[in-house]
Design a protein around this motif. Structure first.
Motif, PDB file in Angstrom:
ATOM      1  N   GLN A  19       0.830  -1.229   0.000  1.00  6.91           N
ATOM      2  CA  GLN A  19       0.000   0.000   0.000  1.00  6.91           C
ATOM      3  C   GLN A  19       0.857   1.269   0.000  1.00  6.91           C
ATOM      4  N   VAL A  20       2.063   1.171   0.507  1.00  3.05           N
ATOM      5  CA  VAL A  20       2.813   2.401   0.795  1.00  3.05           C
ATOM      6  C   VAL A  20       4.019   2.592  -0.118  1.00  3.05           C
ATOM      7  N   ILE A  21       4.244   1.639  -1.003  1.00  7.22           N
ATOM      8  CA  ILE A  21       5.495   1.676  -1.782  1.00  7.22           C
ATOM      9  C   ILE A  21       5.640   2.973  -2.592  1.00  7.22           C
ATOM     10  N   PRO A  22       4.550   3.545  -3.165  1.00  6.51           N
ATOM     11  CA  PRO A  22       4.778   4.800  -3.908  1.00  6.51           C
ATOM     12  C   PRO A  22       5.375   5.891  -3.017  1.00  6.51           C
ATOM     13  N   ARG A  23       4.900   5.992  -1.784  1.00  7.91           N
ATOM     14  CA  ARG A  23       5.443   7.036  -0.891  1.00  7.91           C
ATOM     15  C   ARG A  23       6.888   6.736  -0.513  1.00  7.91           C
ATOM     16  N   LEU A  24       7.198   5.461  -0.369  1.00 12.68           N
ATOM     17  CA  LEU A  24       8.578   5.088  -0.025  1.00 12.68           C
ATOM     18  C   LEU A  24       9.510   5.410  -1.200  1.00 12.68           C
ATOM     19  N   VAL A  25       9.043   5.111  -2.401  1.00  8.98           N
ATOM     20  CA  VAL A  25       9.867   5.353  -3.597  1.00  8.98           C
ATOM     21  C   VAL A  25      10.100   6.852  -3.793  1.00  8.98           C
ATOM     22  N   GLU A  26       9.109   7.652  -3.436  1.00 11.93           N
ATOM     23  CA  GLU A  26       9.219   9.114  -3.615  1.00 11.93           C
ATOM     24  C   GLU A  26       9.850   9.810  -2.417  1.00 11.93           C
ATOM     25  N   ASP A  56       8.061  15.756   7.995  1.00  9.52           N
ATOM     26  CA  ASP A  56       6.822  16.075   7.277  1.00  9.52           C
ATOM     27  C   ASP A  56       6.379  14.869   6.458  1.00  9.52           C
ATOM     28  N   LYS A  57       5.373  15.062   5.643  1.00  6.42           N
ATOM     29  CA  LYS A  57       4.750  13.911   4.973  1.00  6.42           C
ATOM     30  C   LYS A  57       5.644  13.296   3.883  1.00  6.42           C
ATOM     31  N   ASP A  58       6.706  13.975   3.503  1.00  8.42           N
ATOM     32  CA  ASP A  58       7.625  13.380   2.523  1.00  8.42           C
ATOM     33  C   ASP A  58       8.680  12.495   3.181  1.00  8.42           C
ATOM     34  N   ASP A  59       8.680  12.506   4.503  1.00  9.53           N
ATOM     35  CA  ASP A  59       9.648  11.668   5.217  1.00  9.53           C
ATOM     36  C   ASP A  59       9.077  10.277   5.446  1.00  9.53           C
ATOM     37  N   VAL A  60       9.976   9.304   5.400  1.00  9.25           N
ATOM     38  CA  VAL A  60       9.588   7.942   5.768  1.00  9.25           C
ATOM     39  C   VAL A  60      10.408   7.557   6.988  1.00  9.25           C
TER      40      VAL A  60
END
Ligand code: M6R
Length: 611
Positions: free
Chosen positions: A287-294, A341-345
């Motif tokens: 579910q989260v891979i796009p955010r991890l990749v970005e 922020d939301k771009d951080d993983v």
């Protein structure tokens, strides 16, 4: 940190409690105790291990079908008979076992003393027993309501199991911050701080969530919130076999777990590499891979060995995925004012999934809007339940307090994640992607080869067992392994050891080096090989005994070092998985030769659920 066990049903409770405490002893082992209710209440407790408790009880067989037991890792009050759990309230109505810390116990204790309650121990847990009794007697309420009202006045963390002598057919359990699992049988229930004492009786379990209270009779379990809102319990099936929590013929759990690594690493990647061996699938990231990749930045948090695995993760994600990485001690991160922020993983690494500081850091990162992922071993533990996604390490139960197979499983997961993200970001091409997958599959066999030479490492341990200090040096991927090697030695043999990046040595630690300071150098054939050879020369010039971990067939370092241990060649990104194994073995053998209790080192506990 402490171990909690409870039972209500039709069986004799004493052996269930004692066996359960033995299974849980790795969580804490400074004192132990049990309480059993029959026509009256019986409490036995003493300083020391569960075996000391057995001696203490012998000659007084206690029959009954309801009881609680505890093995303690002291927080408030020194380890002694009085501070051991269970604790009983002044009027004798409530008996409880507690894991966690009641932060406002001083204030509560003062209030209760003024109300006429007396205290035998120095613990915060006895305060809770008296608080519940006070609410019960003054509010004229049921035991369950007294527990809920008392707990709503408590600040801090708890996993508690409580018996009331007025309601002797009931166990009341509650949780905030400290784990509790309930095993569901036929007309019987088991309680424990982890599933290990339960699995031999039932695989059906309920994980208690924070602020939940369970009221359990032989035939019924009622679940509600602290505020009395009814809940429907979710029964899950344990994926755990009894054989996994036995020593399996090894002298210690630690040795068994070191030897399990070829299999545990295979279990970590099993089902995650396609049968054709060409693709990686990490379902928990789906579910989260796009955010991890970005991701603009990855922050890895953990404690102890898990933090060391995180440091390897930094090299992996930077090399393979070109994402900037920071690695933080969870205990520091949570008390700073981190900018997120939301771009951080944020990736939280934890074997137990219950480490209090890591869990608190997870909550902080979630509140700040970051994507939070977990790399945990214990299925159903708190961190995987509170994160947005993640990957279980599937290394099987790790019982030895010194982490071994958890580390290699964590590094394996980090490597798989970095390879996957690197491919998705087009940093790795198909050929490189395939190369790393193929290399990963070779790692278990290479570890087998290292283990075949354990006898040589045992001989080295014999030579160095009485030294007082050790230095571990490594560069790049092997710098975190140097830290991990030093930690292993410290925690189980009580020898002072330090891990350092090899090049940093000349900025201070070199002053320590002389004939009496053995130096372990991790020196594989990677891009910094020549540099590490120079570092070895520098150490040699100061007359230290050098133990070098080298690749098979290395002749250069063999001429410089006093002793060498060979490991098979592998791509540098997988070198931590191999280089750590001889260090684990050396620590193990030295600790055994020094007569140390390897599986239960002093002052430590497996799962650190206090801050
Ligand atoms: O369960 P966790 O991985 O969160 O535990 C973190 C540390 O407490 C743990 O790794 C500890 O450092 C071990 N004793 C190391 O062997």
């Amino acid at each position: 940190m402490c171990g909690i066990v409870g039972y209500i049903g039709y069986r004799e409770v004493y052996p269930i409690l004692i066996n359960g405490l033995k299974r849980l002893e790795y969580r804490g082992y400074d004192s132990a105790g049990i309480a059993i209710l029959n026509s009256e209440s019986h409490i036995y407790k003493c300083k020391g291990k569960v075996s000391d408790l057995e001696k203490h009880v012998s000659g007084n067989p206690i029959h009954g079908n309801i009881g609680i037991g505890h093995t303690r890792w002291a927080t408030h009050g020194e380890p002694n008979d009085t501070n051991a759990h269970p604790h009983q309230s002044t009027g004798g109505k409530f008996i409880l076992i507690h894991n966690g810390i009641i932060e406002n116990y001083v204030e509560l204790k003062g209030r209760l003393k003024n109300l006429g309650f007396s205290f035998k121990s120095d613990t915060d847990s006895e305060v809770l027993a008296n608080l519940i009794e006070y609410v019960y007697l003054n509010g004229n309420v049921s035991a369950e309501m007294a527990v809920r009202l008392a707990l709503s006045q408590v600040e801090g963390a708890y996993g508690v199991v409580i018996m009331c002598t007025d309601e002797p057919d009931k166990l009341i359990a509650a949780r905030k911050g400290s784990p509790l699992v309930i095993g569901v049988g036929n007309d019987e229930y088991f309680l424990a701080s982890d599933a290990t004492p339960i699995v031999e009786y039932t695989k059906s379990v309920i994980y208690l969530s924070d602020q939940n209270v369970a009221i359990i009779t032989r035939t019924e379990l009622v679940l509600k919130t602290l505020k009395n809102i009814p809940l429907t319990p979710t029964i899950q099936q344990l994926d755990l076999d009894i054989g996994e929590i036995d020593k399996g013929g090894y002298e210690h759990f630690m040795l068994k777990e070191i030897y399990e690594q070829p299999r545990s690493i295979m279990d970590t990647f099993r089902g995650r590499i396609t049968t054709q061996g060409t693709e990686l699938h990490l379902g928990g990231l789906y579910q989260v891979i796009p955010r991890l990749v970005e991701a603009k930045r990855i922050i890895i948090i953990g404690c102890g060995t898990s933090w060391h695995a995180g440091l390897v993760g930094e090299y992996l994600f930077e090399d393979l995925a070109r994402i900037s990485v920071e690695v933080e001690y969870a205990s520091e991160f949570r008390y700073r004012h981190p900018i997120l922020d939301k771009d951080d993983v944020v990736i939280a690494i934890s074997q137990s999934g219950e480490t209090a500081d890591t869990l608190a850091a997870v909550r902080l990162a979630k509140d700040a809007g970051a994507l939070v992922l977990g790399i945990c071993n214990v299925v159903g533990s708190s961190i995987p339940r509170e994160t947005d996604g993640g990957v279980y390490t599937h290394a099987g139960p790790e019982i030895g307090v010194a982490s071994t197979k958890a580390f290699t499983a964590q590094v394996t997961v980090l490597a798989m994640m970095a390879i996957l993200v690197g491919r998705r970001r087009n940093i790795l091409d198909d050929k490189q992607y395939q190369h790393y997958i193929d290399e990963l599959k070779e790692i278990p066999g290479k570890i087998e080869k290292i283990l075949e030479h354990a006898g040589e490492i045992q001989k080295l341990a014999e030579l160095f067992k009485y030294v007082n200090n050790f230095l571990y040096l490594g560069r790049g991927y092997l710098f975190p392994v140097a830290l991990e090697g030093a930690l292993k030695l410290k925690e189980i043999s009580y020898i002072h050891a330090e891990g350092y990046p090899a090049a940093e040595m000349k900025h201070g630690p070199i002053a320590l080096i002389d004939l009496n300071m053995p130096v372990v150098v991790l020196a594989i054939k990677d891009h910094s090989y020549d540099k590490i050879v120079s570092n070895i020369q520098e150490v040699k010039a100061r007359k230290a005994n050098i133990i070098a971990v080298v690749n098979e067939g290395d002749t250069t370092i063999k001429q410089l070092a006093n002793y060498t241990v060979e490991i098979p060649e592998a791509d540098a990104i997988f070198s931590p998985l191999l280089a750590v194994v001889p260090l684990q073995l050396m620590s193990y053998y030295i600790a055994v030769m020094r007569g140390c209790n390897v599986d239960q080192p002093r002052n430590l506990a497996k799962s650190v659920t206090v801050e």
